[in-house]
Design a protein around this motif. Structure first.
Motif, PDB file in Angstrom:
ATOM      1  N   GLU A 184       0.838  -1.201   0.000  1.00 30.14           N
ATOM      2  CA  GLU A 184       0.000   0.000   0.000  1.00 30.14           C
ATOM      3  C   GLU A 184       0.879   1.260   0.000  1.00 30.14           C
ATOM      4  O   GLU A 184       2.029   1.240   0.440  1.00 30.14           O
ATOM      5  CB  GLU A 184      -0.986   0.024   1.172  1.00 30.14           C
ATOM      6  CG  GLU A 184      -0.424  -0.219   2.552  1.00 30.14           C
ATOM      7  CD  GLU A 184      -0.345  -1.718   2.863  1.00 30.14           C
ATOM      8  OE1 GLU A 184       0.737  -2.282   2.553  1.00 30.14           O
ATOM      9  OE2 GLU A 184      -1.282  -2.287   3.411  1.00 30.14           O
ATOM     10  N   HIS A 185       0.354   2.329  -0.456  1.00 30.10           N
ATOM     11  CA  HIS A 185       0.991   3.641  -0.643  1.00 30.10           C
ATOM     12  C   HIS A 185       2.057   3.611  -1.752  1.00 30.10           C
ATOM     13  O   HIS A 185       1.992   4.431  -2.662  1.00 30.10           O
ATOM     14  CB  HIS A 185       1.569   4.209   0.669  1.00 30.10           C
ATOM     15  CG  HIS A 185       0.483   4.727   1.567  1.00 30.10           C
ATOM     16  ND1 HIS A 185      -0.217   5.885   1.294  1.00 30.10           N
ATOM     17  CD2 HIS A 185      -0.084   4.212   2.703  1.00 30.10           C
ATOM     18  CE1 HIS A 185      -1.146   6.074   2.229  1.00 30.10           C
ATOM     19  NE2 HIS A 185      -1.095   5.072   3.092  1.00 30.10           N
ATOM     20  N   VAL A 215       0.729   3.603  -5.246  1.00 32.10           N
ATOM     21  CA  VAL A 215       0.278   4.882  -5.824  1.00 32.10           C
ATOM     22  C   VAL A 215       1.410   5.476  -6.679  1.00 32.10           C
ATOM     23  O   VAL A 215       1.173   6.243  -7.604  1.00 32.10           O
ATOM     24  CB  VAL A 215      -0.144   5.863  -4.694  1.00 32.10           C
ATOM     25  CG1 VAL A 215      -0.539   7.224  -5.237  1.00 32.10           C
ATOM     26  CG2 VAL A 215      -1.269   5.267  -3.841  1.00 32.10           C
ATOM     27  N   ALA A 267      -5.131   7.826  -6.826  1.00 28.98           N
ATOM     28  CA  ALA A 267      -5.504   6.466  -6.399  1.00 28.98           C
ATOM     29  C   ALA A 267      -4.823   5.488  -7.331  1.00 28.98           C
ATOM     30  O   ALA A 267      -4.718   5.721  -8.539  1.00 28.98           O
ATOM     31  CB  ALA A 267      -7.008   6.267  -6.462  1.00 28.98           C
ATOM     32  N   SER A 268      -4.365   4.379  -6.765  1.00 27.22           N
ATOM     33  CA  SER A 268      -3.805   3.320  -7.609  1.00 27.22           C
ATOM     34  C   SER A 268      -4.957   2.411  -8.057  1.00 27.22           C
ATOM     35  O   SER A 268      -6.046   2.460  -7.478  1.00 27.22           O
ATOM     36  CB  SER A 268      -2.791   2.505  -6.808  1.00 27.22           C
ATOM     37  OG  SER A 268      -3.482   1.545  -6.028  1.00 27.22           O
ATOM     38  N   MET A 323      -5.106  -0.657  -7.461  1.00 32.41           N
ATOM     39  CA  MET A 323      -5.065  -1.879  -6.645  1.00 32.41           C
ATOM     40  C   MET A 323      -6.437  -2.299  -6.100  1.00 32.41           C
ATOM     41  O   MET A 323      -6.888  -3.432  -6.324  1.00 32.41           O
ATOM     42  CB  MET A 323      -4.101  -1.683  -5.470  1.00 32.41           C
ATOM     43  CG  MET A 323      -4.156  -2.821  -4.462  1.00 32.41           C
ATOM     44  SD  MET A 323      -2.968  -2.621  -3.145  1.00 32.41           S
ATOM     45  CE  MET A 323      -3.608  -1.210  -2.270  1.00 32.41           C
ATOM     46  N   ASP A 324      -7.117  -1.397  -5.396  1.00 29.61           N
ATOM     47  CA  ASP A 324      -8.357  -1.794  -4.716  1.00 29.61           C
ATOM     48  C   ASP A 324      -9.455  -2.146  -5.723  1.00 29.61           C
ATOM     49  O   ASP A 324     -10.138  -3.159  -5.583  1.00 29.61           O
ATOM     50  CB  ASP A 324      -8.858  -0.655  -3.814  1.00 29.61           C
ATOM     51  CG  ASP A 324      -7.961  -0.449  -2.597  1.00 29.61           C
ATOM     52  OD1 ASP A 324      -6.899  -1.084  -2.531  1.00 29.61           O
ATOM     53  OD2 ASP A 324      -8.326   0.348  -1.722  1.00 29.61           O
ATOM     54  N   THR A 346      -9.037   7.771   3.161  1.00 33.00           N
ATOM     55  CA  THR A 346      -7.912   7.380   2.299  1.00 33.00           C
ATOM     56  C   THR A 346      -7.332   8.609   1.609  1.00 33.00           C
ATOM     57  O   THR A 346      -6.109   8.789   1.532  1.00 33.00           O
ATOM     58  CB  THR A 346      -8.399   6.355   1.253  1.00 33.00           C
ATOM     59  OG1 THR A 346      -8.882   5.218   1.966  1.00 33.00           O
ATOM     60  CG2 THR A 346      -7.295   5.926   0.306  1.00 33.00           C
ATOM     61  N   ALA A 399      -4.783   2.219   3.822  1.00 36.94           N
ATOM     62  CA  ALA A 399      -4.273   3.591   3.868  1.00 36.94           C
ATOM     63  C   ALA A 399      -3.674   3.978   5.215  1.00 36.94           C
ATOM     64  O   ALA A 399      -2.799   4.836   5.291  1.00 36.94           O
ATOM     65  CB  ALA A 399      -5.392   4.555   3.499  1.00 36.94           C
TER      66      ALA A 399
HETATM   67  C1  MEV Z   1      -5.806   2.237  -0.006  1.00 35.87           C
HETATM   68  O1  MEV Z   1      -6.591   1.062   0.200  1.00 35.87           O
HETATM   69  C2  MEV Z   1      -4.468   1.876  -0.548  1.00 35.87           C
HETATM   70  C3  MEV Z   1      -3.543   3.028  -0.890  1.00 35.87           C
HETATM   71  O2  MEV Z   1      -2.355   2.440  -1.433  1.00 35.87           O
HETATM   72  C4  MEV Z   1      -4.141   3.990  -1.857  1.00 35.87           C
HETATM   73  C5  MEV Z   1      -4.261   3.430  -3.275  1.00 35.87           C
HETATM   74  O3  MEV Z   1      -3.684   2.401  -3.602  1.00 35.87           O
HETATM   75  O4  MEV Z   1      -4.940   4.116  -4.079  1.00 35.87           O
HETATM   76  C6  MEV Z   1      -3.138   3.787   0.368  1.00 35.87           C
END
Ligand code: MEV
Length: 340
Positions: free
Chosen positions: A17-18, A21, A168-169, A171-172, A213, A298
């Protein structure tokens, strides 16, 4: 037209995470904790959203005039307001893409048992669910054809998160759309399934979350603007942990995977997004036998994960987590993504 019901799993981030991004890969999975969104099209240009959460005892009903799309939200719950924002934006993005007639409206019901604002990709789940519902109601997409439309659902849901959050990435939204354990490469928009051939005992817990987030992603961006070289090297470190974690998952090397979780948590602490009380729980879970434990998502409280060697150890960790005041949300991972 008949009511459409969409079931959306939530998710946890195992690694990355992070940093995801900023173009680094990440590993995430859906979990068997669901949000249900149902809806119908109506002829008036009004969007009505009814949110029902029987466990946390609230019902919220909001109407929005679609000719102005003015968000007249009279709720004092920051997280509820934020979810409505994702929903309104997802409908706009889907309708622009389909070039539909925006004079129509919707009545949409959201059912969830989760505490509001817990993390677990709830904003992505709302975005994926709303895009899926909009496609089913407006595009003649049949329930059977959802599988073939998943690239597009994931992409539009990602655009929704980007518009609401600023950054936002994928990923989610990609994990929740496709489901299961996935290796996400944000530079190619690939969400590759990871096949593991050994049982994995993961506890997903959560503590109260104090920031959205968007706020936490902004905090990391400001840190990076202040000291780009230092923060870039942390992001690269996280990227390396993810590549090692991918190998450990394939090899079923849970001792190494646990160690990598602890290292990843350390990097997140260095980014300043981990809540202190939440981190104390993680450290106690390690002392009580978890092979590894980390914050997930987040930050600012919210979700955490702990890896156990056996199901018996997982039960012990669950008891400790509950005794420390955390919610236990799931004790296994899920195989599927969004369904209708
Ligand atoms: C949020 O679930 C995950 C982060 O990496 C933000 C993202 O990927 O957009 C913090």
């Amino acid at each position: 037209m008949d009511e459409i019901i969409v079931s959306i799993p939530t998710k946890v981030t195992l690694f990355g995470e992070h940093a995801v991004v900023y173009g680094k890969p990440a590993i995430a999975t859906t979990i068997p904790v669901f949000i249900e969104i149902s809806g119908v099209l109506i002829r008036e240009p009004v969007l009505t959203i009814n949110m029902r959460n029987p466990i946390h005892m609230y019902i919220e009903s909001i109407s929005i005039d679609r000719t102005t799309n003015k968000l007249n939200v009279s709720t004092d719950r920051k997280h509820v307001e934020q979810l409505i924002r994702y929903m309104v934006t997802a409908l706009e993005i889907c309708e622009d893409d389909l070039k539909t007639d925006k004079r129509y409206g919707y009545v949409i019901n959201i059912n969830s048992d989760l505490p509001p604002g817990i993390g677990l990709g709830t904003s992505a789940a709302i975005s994926v669910g709303t895009i899926t519902l909009c496609e089913l109601l407006n595009n003649g997409m049949t329930i059977d054809s959802i599988e073939k439309s998943k690239e597009r659902i994931a992409y539009l849901a990602w655009k929704t998160e980007q518009r609401v959050q600023g950054m936002a990435s994928p990923m989610d939204t990609f994990t929740i759309t496709f489901g299961g354990l996935r290796y996400i490469d944000p530079t190619t928009l690939q969400a590759k399934p990871i096949d593991i051939n050994k049982e994995i005992n993961i506890l997903v817990g959560a503590t109260e979350r104090k920031y959205t987030t968007a706020e936490l992603v902004r905090r990391v961006r400001m840190l990076k603007e202040k000291n780009p070289l230092l923060i870039d090297s942390i992001m690269s470190g996280i990227g390396y942990v993810v590549s090692e974690a991918y190998k450990a998952l394939i090899d079923g090397d849970w001792d190494y995977l646990g160690m990598l979780m602890n290292i990843n948590h350390g990097f997140l602490e260095a980014l300043g997004i981990v809540d202190e009380k939440h981190s104390n729980i993680i450290h106690i879970l390690r002392k009580m036998g978890a092979l590894g434990a980390k914050t997930s998502g987040a930050g600012g409280g919210g979700a955490f994960i702990a890896l156990a060697r056996s199901y018996e150890d997982l039960n012990t960790i669950e008891l400790v987590a509950k005794a420390l005041g955390a919610h236990v949300v799931a004790k296994k991972i899920h195989r599927d993504g969004v369904t209708a």
